[in-house]
Design a protein around this motif. Sequence first.
Motif, mmCIF file in Angstrom:
data_model
loop_
_atom_site.group_PDB
_atom_site.id
_atom_site.type_symbol
_atom_site.label_atom_id
_atom_site.label_comp_id
_atom_site.label_asym_id
_atom_site.label_seq_id
_atom_site.Cartn_x
_atom_site.Cartn_y
_atom_site.Cartn_z
ATOM 1 N N ASP A 163 49.859 40.538 40.206
ATOM 2 C CA ASP A 163 49.315 40.583 41.574
ATOM 3 C C ASP A 163 47.856 41.020 41.563
ATOM 4 O OD1 ASP A 163 51.873 40.038 42.536
ATOM 5 O OD2 ASP A 163 52.369 42.158 42.788
ATOM 6 N N LEU A 164 47.598 42.126 40.881
ATOM 7 C CA LEU A 164 46.248 42.701 40.912
ATOM 8 C C LEU A 164 45.236 41.813 40.184
ATOM 9 C CD1 LEU A 164 45.298 45.376 42.295
ATOM 10 C CD2 LEU A 164 47.766 45.047 42.175
ATOM 11 N N ARG A 165 45.706 41.121 39.142
ATOM 12 C CA ARG A 165 44.808 40.188 38.446
ATOM 13 C C ARG A 165 44.417 39.030 39.349
ATOM 14 N NH1 ARG A 165 45.642 39.793 32.072
ATOM 15 N NH2 ARG A 165 46.694 41.797 31.831
ATOM 16 N N ALA A 166 45.403 38.532 40.112
ATOM 17 C CA ALA A 166 45.101 37.426 41.038
ATOM 18 C C ALA A 166 44.045 37.874 42.044
ATOM 19 C CB ALA A 166 46.382 36.979 41.757
ATOM 20 N N VAL A 167 44.182 39.093 42.546
ATOM 21 C CA VAL A 167 43.234 39.616 43.533
ATOM 22 C C VAL A 167 41.844 39.761 42.895
ATOM 23 C CG1 VAL A 167 42.677 41.590 45.007
ATOM 24 C CG2 VAL A 167 45.039 40.756 44.873
ATOM 25 N N ALA A 168 41.795 40.274 41.679
ATOM 26 C CA ALA A 168 40.499 40.483 41.016
ATOM 27 C C ALA A 168 39.791 39.153 40.727
ATOM 28 C CB ALA A 168 40.706 41.272 39.719
ATOM 29 N N HIS A 169 40.562 38.146 40.259
ATOM 30 C CA HIS A 169 39.971 36.823 40.028
ATOM 31 C C HIS A 169 39.357 36.290 41.314
ATOM 32 C CE1 HIS A 169 41.131 36.053 35.993
ATOM 33 N NE2 HIS A 169 42.423 36.054 36.207
ATOM 34 N N ARG A 170 40.126 36.394 42.365
ATOM 35 C CA ARG A 170 39.705 35.848 43.647
ATOM 36 C C ARG A 170 38.478 36.582 44.176
ATOM 37 N NH1 ARG A 170 41.069 31.161 46.502
ATOM 38 N NH2 ARG A 170 40.487 31.549 48.650
ATOM 39 N N GLU A 171 38.448 37.874 43.954
ATOM 40 C CA GLU A 171 37.299 38.653 44.427
ATOM 41 C C GLU A 171 36.016 38.161 43.741
ATOM 42 O OE1 GLU A 171 37.330 42.804 43.488
ATOM 43 O OE2 GLU A 171 36.045 43.331 45.185
ATOM 44 N N GLY A 178 38.379 36.568 50.793
ATOM 45 C CA GLY A 178 39.273 35.699 50.045
ATOM 46 C C GLY A 178 40.287 36.501 49.244
ATOM 47 N N THR A 182 44.394 36.733 49.337
ATOM 48 C CA THR A 182 45.217 36.560 48.130
ATOM 49 C C THR A 182 46.209 37.714 47.984
ATOM 50 O OG1 THR A 182 43.506 35.328 46.954
ATOM 51 C CG2 THR A 182 45.153 36.431 45.602
ATOM 52 N N HIS B 142 45.863 29.756 47.737
ATOM 53 C CA HIS B 142 46.089 31.012 47.019
ATOM 54 C C HIS B 142 47.151 30.857 45.938
ATOM 55 C CE1 HIS B 142 43.508 33.383 49.597
ATOM 56 N NE2 HIS B 142 44.030 32.757 50.622
ATOM 57 N N GLY B 145 46.809 32.018 39.386
ATOM 58 C CA GLY B 145 46.221 31.488 38.164
ATOM 59 C C GLY B 145 47.206 31.558 37.015
ATOM 60 N N ASP B 147 47.288 33.276 34.209
ATOM 61 C CA ASP B 147 47.728 34.582 33.696
ATOM 62 C C ASP B 147 48.676 35.272 34.665
ATOM 63 O OD1 ASP B 147 45.647 34.942 35.459
ATOM 64 O OD2 ASP B 147 44.758 36.632 34.377
ATOM 65 N N THR B 148 48.410 35.136 35.971
ATOM 66 C CA THR B 148 49.325 35.728 36.963
ATOM 67 C C THR B 148 50.695 35.067 36.885
ATOM 68 O OG1 THR B 148 47.535 36.370 38.441
ATOM 69 C CG2 THR B 148 49.697 36.098 39.436
ATOM 70 N N TRP B 152 54.181 36.971 36.146
ATOM 71 C CA TRP B 152 55.311 36.899 37.077
ATOM 72 C C TRP B 152 56.555 36.342 36.374
ATOM 73 C CZ3 TRP B 152 52.730 34.684 42.197
ATOM 74 C CH2 TRP B 152 51.990 35.710 42.802
ATOM 75 N N ARG B 198 58.198 46.785 43.015
ATOM 76 C CA ARG B 198 56.928 46.065 42.885
ATOM 77 C C ARG B 198 55.877 46.666 43.817
ATOM 78 N NH1 ARG B 198 55.863 40.584 45.634
ATOM 79 N NH2 ARG B 198 53.822 39.949 44.866
ATOM 80 N N GLN B 202 52.435 48.174 42.748
ATOM 81 C CA GLN B 202 51.186 47.652 43.321
ATOM 82 C C GLN B 202 50.285 48.787 43.767
ATOM 83 O OE1 GLN B 202 52.703 45.110 46.463
ATOM 84 N NE2 GLN B 202 51.959 43.276 45.428
ATOM 85 N N HIS B 205 48.842 50.448 40.621
ATOM 86 C CA HIS B 205 47.839 49.602 39.954
ATOM 87 C C HIS B 205 46.586 49.470 40.819
ATOM 88 C CE1 HIS B 205 50.009 47.569 36.483
ATOM 89 N NE2 HIS B 205 50.974 48.257 37.045
ATOM 90 N N ARG B 209 42.590 50.592 40.135
ATOM 91 C CA ARG B 209 41.524 49.607 40.093
ATOM 92 C C ARG B 209 40.482 49.833 41.194
ATOM 93 N NH1 ARG B 209 41.510 43.860 37.925
ATOM 94 N NH2 ARG B 209 43.550 43.989 36.949
ATOM 95 N N TYR B 210 40.984 50.178 42.414
ATOM 96 C CA TYR B 210 40.100 50.143 43.584
ATOM 97 C C TYR B 210 39.933 51.489 44.278
ATOM 98 C CZ TYR B 210 40.689 45.068 43.371
ATOM 99 O OH TYR B 210 40.702 43.757 42.978
#
Lengths: 214, 214
Positions: A163-171, A178, A182, B142, B145, B147-148, B152, B198, B202, B205, B209-210
């Motif tokens: 989940d977090l990777r998808a968000v980071a890619h999109r950012e 965007g 996501t 959305h 990618g 890797d996501t 999953w 999850r 989330q 994680h 990250r943020y």
Amino acid sequence: MRVSELSRSSGVPVATIKYYLREGLLARGATTSPNQARYDSSHLRRLRLIRALVEVGGLPIAVVKEVLGAVDDPDTGLHGVLGRTVYAITGTGGTEADSDVTDAAEADVRAITAHTGWRVSEKAPALAGARSVLARMHELGHAPGEDTLRLWAEAADRAADGDLRAVAHREADAGREGAAETALVGTVLGDALLAALRRIAQESHSAARYRSDC
Amino acid sequence: MRVSELSRSSGVPVATIKYYLREGLLARGATTSPNQARYDSSHLRRLRLIRALVEVGGLPIAVVKEVLGAVDDPDTGLHGVLGRTVYAITGTGGTEADSDVTDAAEADVRAITAHTGWRVSEKAPALAGARSVLARMHELGHAPGEDTLRLWAEAADRAADGDLRAVAHREADAGREGAAETALVGTVLGDALLAALRRIAQESHSAARYRSDC
């Protein structure tokens, strides 16, 4: 496009579109005359998003409004969007189970967070939600054993990593807004996707273990 | 105990208990007089199980009847119980998406099964379900990618590994019927538990990250 065209393209009735406009789920179009407004592809995208959240995620409109409010608020960072989304859509369960069952569920959750190293607010609704489901499982005599609990926790950890990777890619590609969308789509539609993938995996694992018995 | 006591202990109204008896979800009690029957702890356990499937899993009664039918049928092996459960509770989605979106979703599912090595019937409703959710994600712009998607898929694989281990443990202790119930409870309540876990993951994680941006 006019509201009638927007309705046709999105499959959402005009009356519903007007309701979303009043409720602030959808931005107003550009006014072209006192009774008319023009809409563009951003409105169509937003309507598709609302439909997916309602139809796939089963979210009530009040919850959709709350989570889209977080996406639309430029002052809410990505951690905030994820947090508001997750808090808004998570049921806390609410069992009135016996205390021995509740204690056992509480111990399970502590074992999970110790195993994974998750750091999370005590107020997180998902903690109460997890405790409530585990209490039910204990009550039914089908609580998961230690190894199952660990595998489930690792599964959730890996999913959240995705989940977090998808968000980071999109950012990186599309900036905060965007990425906020996501986070929302991944969280809500991701539940349905992960449940489906788990069922496919179950069939495969079960066939490998039990094929001869059916 | 009498039906009134069974109702009090389980929290299920007498009229509902009688409906479950008529529908065969609950075994009849031992008849003590033309108008009375006695129930025991097995009836109480079954009522609690039905309540959990309805309240936590959100299953309609017709689906509960189908999955309990599989649990109760001594000729249905554990692979069969899991299969009937999973097939009965899985929605196939059903989008009428554009063909490019459907093709992309189909390619995602092929990539997942190639990555995990899952072997599954083409008729599995969860395949259609996964394709349908992925088509929605593509439509919304959305889609996950590579890797996501892999993370999953690995998450689902690990969860299913946990599911099957719980069933195998239970089979060793309690035989087919106990294990069949574990498969049912783990599958249905496990969805709710995994979703909650999850969300906890989330939050953890995302904070890592943020944290500074909220």
